[in-house]
Motif scaffolding. Structure first.
Motif, PDB file in Angstrom:
ATOM      1  N   LEU A  22       0.830  -1.203   0.000  1.00 59.72           N
ATOM      2  CA  LEU A  22       0.000   0.000   0.000  1.00 59.72           C
ATOM      3  C   LEU A  22       0.865   1.253   0.000  1.00 59.72           C
ATOM      4  O   LEU A  22       0.607   2.204  -0.755  1.00 59.72           O
ATOM      5  CB  LEU A  22      -0.915  -0.015   1.222  1.00 59.72           C
ATOM      6  CG  LEU A  22      -1.859   1.171   1.407  1.00 59.72           C
ATOM      7  CD1 LEU A  22      -2.820   1.285   0.226  1.00 59.72           C
ATOM      8  CD2 LEU A  22      -2.629   1.044   2.719  1.00 59.72           C
ATOM      9  N   GLU A  26       0.745   3.996  -2.963  1.00 61.73           N
ATOM     10  CA  GLU A  26      -0.077   5.186  -2.731  1.00 61.73           C
ATOM     11  C   GLU A  26       0.599   6.336  -1.985  1.00 61.73           C
ATOM     12  O   GLU A  26       0.155   7.479  -2.102  1.00 61.73           O
ATOM     13  CB  GLU A  26      -1.341   4.782  -1.939  1.00 61.73           C
ATOM     14  CG  GLU A  26      -2.204   3.751  -2.629  1.00 61.73           C
ATOM     15  CD  GLU A  26      -2.876   4.264  -3.890  1.00 61.73           C
ATOM     16  OE1 GLU A  26      -2.832   5.493  -4.155  1.00 61.73           O
ATOM     17  OE2 GLU A  26      -3.438   3.439  -4.626  1.00 61.73           O
ATOM     18  N   SER A  30       2.478  10.832  -3.659  1.00 62.11           N
ATOM     19  CA  SER A  30       1.447  11.703  -3.088  1.00 62.11           C
ATOM     20  C   SER A  30       2.017  12.608  -1.995  1.00 62.11           C
ATOM     21  O   SER A  30       1.590  13.765  -1.854  1.00 62.11           O
ATOM     22  CB  SER A  30       0.295  10.866  -2.527  1.00 62.11           C
ATOM     23  OG  SER A  30       0.764   9.938  -1.560  1.00 62.11           O
ATOM     24  N   VAL A  76      -5.614  11.355  -0.673  1.00 55.01           N
ATOM     25  CA  VAL A  76      -4.971  10.030  -0.658  1.00 55.01           C
ATOM     26  C   VAL A  76      -5.028   9.417   0.735  1.00 55.01           C
ATOM     27  O   VAL A  76      -5.379   8.245   0.900  1.00 55.01           O
ATOM     28  CB  VAL A  76      -3.515  10.141  -1.160  1.00 55.01           C
ATOM     29  CG1 VAL A  76      -2.779   8.820  -0.941  1.00 55.01           C
ATOM     30  CG2 VAL A  76      -3.493  10.513  -2.635  1.00 55.01           C
ATOM     31  N   TRP A  77      -4.707  10.205   1.766  1.00 50.68           N
ATOM     32  CA  TRP A  77      -4.759   9.663   3.127  1.00 50.68           C
ATOM     33  C   TRP A  77      -6.199   9.377   3.546  1.00 50.68           C
ATOM     34  O   TRP A  77      -6.468   8.383   4.233  1.00 50.68           O
ATOM     35  CB  TRP A  77      -4.087  10.608   4.118  1.00 50.68           C
ATOM     36  CG  TRP A  77      -4.025  10.020   5.499  1.00 50.68           C
ATOM     37  CD1 TRP A  77      -4.754  10.383   6.589  1.00 50.68           C
ATOM     38  CD2 TRP A  77      -3.206   8.917   5.925  1.00 50.68           C
ATOM     39  NE1 TRP A  77      -4.440   9.604   7.675  1.00 50.68           N
ATOM     40  CE2 TRP A  77      -3.492   8.690   7.297  1.00 50.68           C
ATOM     41  CE3 TRP A  77      -2.278   8.111   5.293  1.00 50.68           C
ATOM     42  CZ2 TRP A  77      -2.875   7.686   8.028  1.00 50.68           C
ATOM     43  CZ3 TRP A  77      -1.651   7.110   6.018  1.00 50.68           C
ATOM     44  CH2 TRP A  77      -1.952   6.904   7.365  1.00 50.68           C
ATOM     45  N   ALA A  79      -8.482   8.326   1.657  1.00 50.20           N
ATOM     46  CA  ALA A  79      -8.898   7.106   0.968  1.00 50.20           C
ATOM     47  C   ALA A  79      -8.186   5.868   1.499  1.00 50.20           C
ATOM     48  O   ALA A  79      -8.791   4.797   1.620  1.00 50.20           O
ATOM     49  CB  ALA A  79      -8.661   7.246  -0.536  1.00 50.20           C
ATOM     50  N   HIS A  80      -6.898   5.985   1.816  1.00 51.40           N
ATOM     51  CA  HIS A  80      -6.096   4.795   2.129  1.00 51.40           C
ATOM     52  C   HIS A  80      -5.540   4.768   3.545  1.00 51.40           C
ATOM     53  O   HIS A  80      -4.999   3.744   3.960  1.00 51.40           O
ATOM     54  CB  HIS A  80      -4.932   4.696   1.128  1.00 51.40           C
ATOM     55  CG  HIS A  80      -5.376   4.622  -0.298  1.00 51.40           C
ATOM     56  ND1 HIS A  80      -5.961   3.489  -0.838  1.00 51.40           N
ATOM     57  CD2 HIS A  80      -5.330   5.551  -1.301  1.00 51.40           C
ATOM     58  CE1 HIS A  80      -6.241   3.718  -2.107  1.00 51.40           C
ATOM     59  NE2 HIS A  80      -5.872   4.954  -2.419  1.00 51.40           N
ATOM     60  N   ALA A  83      -6.857   1.888   5.928  1.00 54.87           N
ATOM     61  CA  ALA A  83      -6.274   0.572   5.658  1.00 54.87           C
ATOM     62  C   ALA A  83      -4.855   0.491   6.190  1.00 54.87           C
ATOM     63  O   ALA A  83      -4.429  -0.549   6.723  1.00 54.87           O
ATOM     64  CB  ALA A  83      -6.294   0.296   4.159  1.00 54.87           C
ATOM     65  N   ALA A  84      -4.083   1.583   6.066  1.00 54.54           N
ATOM     66  CA  ALA A  84      -2.727   1.597   6.604  1.00 54.54           C
ATOM     67  C   ALA A  84      -2.749   1.494   8.119  1.00 54.54           C
ATOM     68  O   ALA A  84      -2.020   0.694   8.719  1.00 54.54           O
ATOM     69  CB  ALA A  84      -1.996   2.863   6.165  1.00 54.54           C
TER      70      ALA A  84
END
Length: 240
Positions: A22, A26, A30, A76-77, A79-80, A83-84
């Motif tokens: 990830l 990503e 970014s 970006v953060w 969205a992801h 999960a991180a």
């Protein structure tokens, strides 16, 4: 880069590769688009549940602006990031550092970062050595390192790549904590592979000058035993 973060994350068992995939996909370009530089990202060879990465900024003010843009305002953060975060048990082990001298920061990368989707792992290894001190690293300590420690490391095929000391400025982005109340000197070296690193440690252990002169003097200056991070670069790590 005048400000460096050395970030060590403790992850949930079995989650490191998930986070690295990830991150490499990503979280590199970014962040750099917003003013941060992702120096390198690594697997800790001594802990299967630790992910280590290094991020740099031009100033503390630039750090605040870049982190605000990424973590608070960035898509970006949003969205992801969840999960991180789900892979992590702790992300607070962070050393805030600055170059120990005018020419002791990381050198410019020798080659471009591998593109998104790269999966070939480099054979190289990066070692971060952390010295804990009772007081901030002063000119005398830095001179001792430059004149006595670094030449022996070079003689035994492990020359320092860069050297940093604690940055004591106020944390300009308190949403992400950093370690405080301590003084460290951190230096990095790079090796072609694990065998070359092992050869370095063996040659250093056999050095009479190291064992009889330099190491005792170094140990007397430290408040705790040195810590060595043996780091395997990810497929997209620029520091390797």
């Amino acid at each position: 880069m005048n400000v460096i973060e050395l970030r060590q994350y403790t992850l949930r068992p079995g989650q490191r590769d998930l986070l690295i995939d990830l991150f490499d996909l990503e979280f590199v370009e970014s962040q750099e688009a917003l003013g941060a530089r992702v120096v390198g990202q690594f697997r800790d060879e001594d802990n299967p549940n630790r992910f280590v990465w290094i991020r740099g900024f031009s100033t503390m003010q630039a750090r605040r602006e870049a982190l605000t843009a990424f973590y608070v305002e960035g898509e970006v953060w949003k969205a992801h990031g969840p999960a991180a975060n789900a892979t992590m048990l702790d992300s607070s082990d962070v050393l805030l550092l600055r170059p120990a001298g005018p020419h002791s920061g990381f050198p410019e990368p020798a080659s471009a970062r591998p593109p998104k989707g790269a999966h070939t792992l480099p054979s190289s290894r990066v070692v971060a050595t952390i010295y804990h001190l009772d007081a901030p690293a002063d000119e005398e300590f830095i001179r001792f390192f430059s004149d006595r420690v670094a030449p022996l490391m070079a003689e035994t095929a492990g020359p320092p790549l860069a050297g940093f000391q604690t940055e004591h400025a106020e944390n300009t982005f308190p949403r992400l904590p950093v370690r405080t109340g301590e003084n460290v000197f951190v230096w990095f070296s790079s090796f072609a592979d694990s065998d070359h690193h092992r050869e370095h440690t063996e040659r250093l252990a056999q050095s009479a000058e190291w064992n009889e002169s330099v190491l005792p003097e170094l140990s007397a200056r430290l408040s705790a035993p040195p810590r060595h991070l043996r780091l395997a670069p990810t497929a997209r790590s620029q520091l390797r």
